[in-house]
Design a protein around this motif. Sequence first.
Motif, PDB file in Angstrom:
ATOM      1  N   PRO B 145       1.059  -1.082  -0.163  1.00  0.00           N
ATOM      2  CA  PRO B 145      -0.188  -0.167  -0.255  1.00  0.00           C
ATOM      3  C   PRO B 145       0.620   0.940   0.336  1.00  0.00           C
ATOM      4  N   SER B 161      -3.815   0.923  -2.599  1.00  0.00           N
ATOM      5  CA  SER B 161      -3.829  -0.238  -3.038  1.00  0.00           C
ATOM      6  C   SER B 161      -3.710  -0.563  -4.330  1.00  0.00           C
ATOM      7  N   TYR B 162      -2.909  -1.949  -4.677  1.00  0.00           N
ATOM      8  CA  TYR B 162      -3.361  -2.489  -5.781  1.00  0.00           C
ATOM      9  C   TYR B 162      -2.923  -3.675  -6.045  1.00  0.00           C
ATOM     10  N   SER B 163      -4.506  -4.283  -7.129  1.00  0.00           N
ATOM     11  CA  SER B 163      -4.556  -6.000  -6.877  1.00  0.00           C
ATOM     12  C   SER B 163      -4.666  -6.744  -8.770  1.00  0.00           C
ATOM     13  N   ASN B 164      -3.613  -6.816  -8.939  1.00  0.00           N
ATOM     14  CA  ASN B 164      -3.760  -6.836 -10.433  1.00  0.00           C
ATOM     15  C   ASN B 164      -3.883  -5.571 -11.179  1.00  0.00           C
ATOM     16  N   GLN B 166      -5.351  -3.253 -10.724  1.00  0.00           N
ATOM     17  CA  GLN B 166      -7.076  -2.131 -10.045  1.00  0.00           C
ATOM     18  C   GLN B 166      -6.260  -1.629  -8.831  1.00  0.00           C
ATOM     19  N   ARG B 167      -6.610  -0.214  -8.758  1.00  0.00           N
ATOM     20  CA  ARG B 167      -7.068   1.129  -7.935  1.00  0.00           C
ATOM     21  C   ARG B 167      -7.158   0.091  -6.334  1.00  0.00           C
ATOM     22  N   ILE B 168      -7.655   0.700  -6.039  1.00  0.00           N
ATOM     23  CA  ILE B 168      -8.111   0.201  -4.536  1.00  0.00           C
ATOM     24  C   ILE B 168      -7.782   1.708  -3.930  1.00  0.00           C
ATOM     25  N   ALA B 170      -8.975   3.839  -0.018  1.00  0.00           N
ATOM     26  CA  ALA B 170      -9.184   4.425   1.077  1.00  0.00           C
ATOM     27  C   ALA B 170      -9.911   5.832   1.326  1.00  0.00           C
TER      28      ALA B 170
END
Lengths: 335, 335
Positions: B145, B161-164, B166-168, B170
Motif C-alpha cells: 500500500p 492499494s493495487y491488486s492485479n 486495479q486500484r483501491i 480508502a
Amino acid sequence: MSNTNNTNAPFIVADIGGTNARFGLVDIPIASTNPNAAALTVSQQKKYPSSSFSGIDEAVKCYLESLQGIAVSGACLAVAGPVGNDNVTLTNLKWNFSISELKQQLNLDKLVIMNDFAAYACATPHIDEQHIIEINQGKPVENAPIAVVGPGTGFGVASLSYSNGQRIVAACEGGHMSLATHNAMQQQVINVLRDNFAHISIESLLSGPGLANLYQALAIVDSLRLAPLKPSEITKKALEDESSFSAKVLSVFCRWLGQACGDIALAQGAQAAVYLGGGILLRFPEFLKQSEFLEGFCDKGHMRDYLSDIPIKLVTESNSALIGAAYYYHQAEGV
Amino acid sequence: MSNTNNTNAPFIVADIGGTNARFGLVDIPIASTNPNAAALTVSQQKKYPSSSFSGIDEAVKCYLESLQGIAVSGACLAVAGPVGNDNVTLTNLKWNFSISELKQQLNLDKLVIMNDFAAYACATPHIDEQHIIEINQGKPVENAPIAVVGPGTGFGVASLSYSNGQRIVAACEGGHMSLATHNAMQQQVINVLRDNFAHISIESLLSGPGLANLYQALAIVDSLRLAPLKPSEITKKALEDESSFSAKVLSVFCRWLGQACGDIALAQGAQAAVYLGGGILLRFPEFLKQSEFLEGFCDKGHMRDYLSDIPIKLVTESNSALIGAAYYYHQAEGV
C-alpha cells in the motif's frame, strides 16, 4: 513428490509459526465461478513442532509425504514473518528461504507465501457467527476496509479491502505504532516506562507480555510494591476478584486497547468492521465486553459517531490462518 | 444539458471544497486497453467560489453550461466530506444531496462521487517527477500500500492499494488519531493542552491551525509570554531567522509530523511509499528536508529499518484532485 499439472487437484495450506507448523489440504470447489462465494474446507489437518525441522522445505515435504500419494496442485504457506520480495525470513525460527528456490525444491506448479496474520485476516469474513462475540453492533459502511487486530505474543495488524469482489489484504505493523495516551494516569505509566524502553509501542503494553509490563508500571504509579506477575496470572486474578489490583490493571488494559484500536481504525478508514483476534482476549471475553474498551475506541473527539458506527467482532475461532490461506490462494490463483 | 449515451464522449471532473469548486473536462483515451496505463489530461479547467452556488447541482450545471454544447458521458465529483452511502454532506458548505437524485437532476448516464482526499491520493502515482521533492529515497516494496498524508487546514489521510493492476483507494480519518509522544518535551506540550482539548489528535497540532496551537503550547512550556501568531507568520519567521522561537516551533512540528507519519505508515503497512501533500508543507520544503522529520519517521524501535526503506515524497503539484478524479472514474467505469 505429490505434484501434478491437474489444476483441479487439491492444494495444501500451512500456518508456520515459531512453535507449530500446521498443515491442511483444500479441495477445489467444483464449478466455482466466484472464488469469494465458494465455501472452502480444510481437511487432513496435521500439526508438527516447528523445531523438529531444519527448514521450511523439510516441513512441507514431511506433510506432503503424509498425504501418501494424493496429488496436489500447489501450496499456500502462511509464515510468521514479513513477506515482501523473493527472500523470506521467519522471524523466530531464523529460517531463511527464497520463494522461487523453494518452489523448485518442492516441485510445485504454484506456490504462494504470505504473512500469517494476513492469512488470519483473510479468514475473518468467512468465520461462522457462532465463533464471533459482538463487542459493538455498529452500522458498517459497505465496501470500506476491515481492520484486523490481534494482541497476543505480539500485536498483529492487517487490513482487508474489497474491490469488485476482489480481496486485497495488507499485512501491517500497527503493533509498533507509538502508544498514545488519553489521560494523566496513562501518561504516568508512559513516564515510568520511558527510560526502560527505546520506543513505547502499542505492543509494549497491549499484548500478553505488555500486560505484565502494564502491571509493573501501574504498581509504581500507585506506589505499590508488588512482585511481577505473568500475564496469565494477572487475568486469572482479575477474573477471580474484581476488587483486586489485577482487575484494575486489566480494566486499564481494555480501555487503552480500545483507544489503540480506534487509532488503527481511523488510520485505515476501517468503516466496515474491526475484528479482534489473537490469543490473549479469549481469556476474558466477558470482562472485555463489560470494560471501557468501547468507550476508549470511540473517545476521539468529534469522530465519536464515526467510530461508534464501526462493528467490532471478537473472533473465538483460534485456527483461522489455514482457512484464510485457503481463501487467499483460491482467489490469487483463480482456482 | 450536455448529455449523451456515447461512452466515447469526454467526462467531467470536479474538486468541490469549502472555498472553491474546480471543474475540468477529460477526454477518453482512444483504444486504452489498460485504464491504469492511459495518460489522462484535464482541459477546460474552471474555478468558481463555492459560495456562489446554493447546492452541488447548481455548481455542476453552471460548468456544464460553460462547455457550450460539448457532449459529456458522465462525471466524477470529488467532494470535501465523507462519502459512504447515497446521502452525502459537504462538511463546510452544509450542502446535502442524494447521489441518485443528483444523477437524475444532471441527466447523466454515469455519476461517481468520491472524497476529495481520496481523489488527491489517486493522482499521486501519476504526478510528474518534476513536481515531487524526495524526502527519503527508500526501497519500495512492490504492490504494497501507499499512504497519502496531507497536513493543511485539517490533516487528510488516504490509503492506495493495487491488486492485479486495479486500484483501491480508502479515505481514512488518520488526522483524528490520538497524538502520541516520543519524549518529555512533547509530553509537556500535551499536558499543557489536555485541559483545553476534548481530544488531542494529530490534527490538533500537526496542521495549519495546529502549528499555531503548538506555538502557544511550546511558549507556555518554555515560560515565554508571547502573543499568538498565525501559522503563516510562524513559518515566515522561522525561515527568516533560524535562531527564532518560531524556528524552534517549526523544528518540533517537523519531527512530530515525522513520528505521526511513521505511525500511519505502520498502521497501513505502507511499504510502497508515503506521499506528503497538503498546503502547509509547501511553505517550507527545504526546512522540512533539513529537519528531523525523517528521524521522527524512523524512530520506532526495531522497526527503524522497515521505516527507513519507505520512500517519502513531497508533492508540489497543488491541483491534483481533478486528475485523481479522472483516473478514478476512468478505472471505476472501465472507460
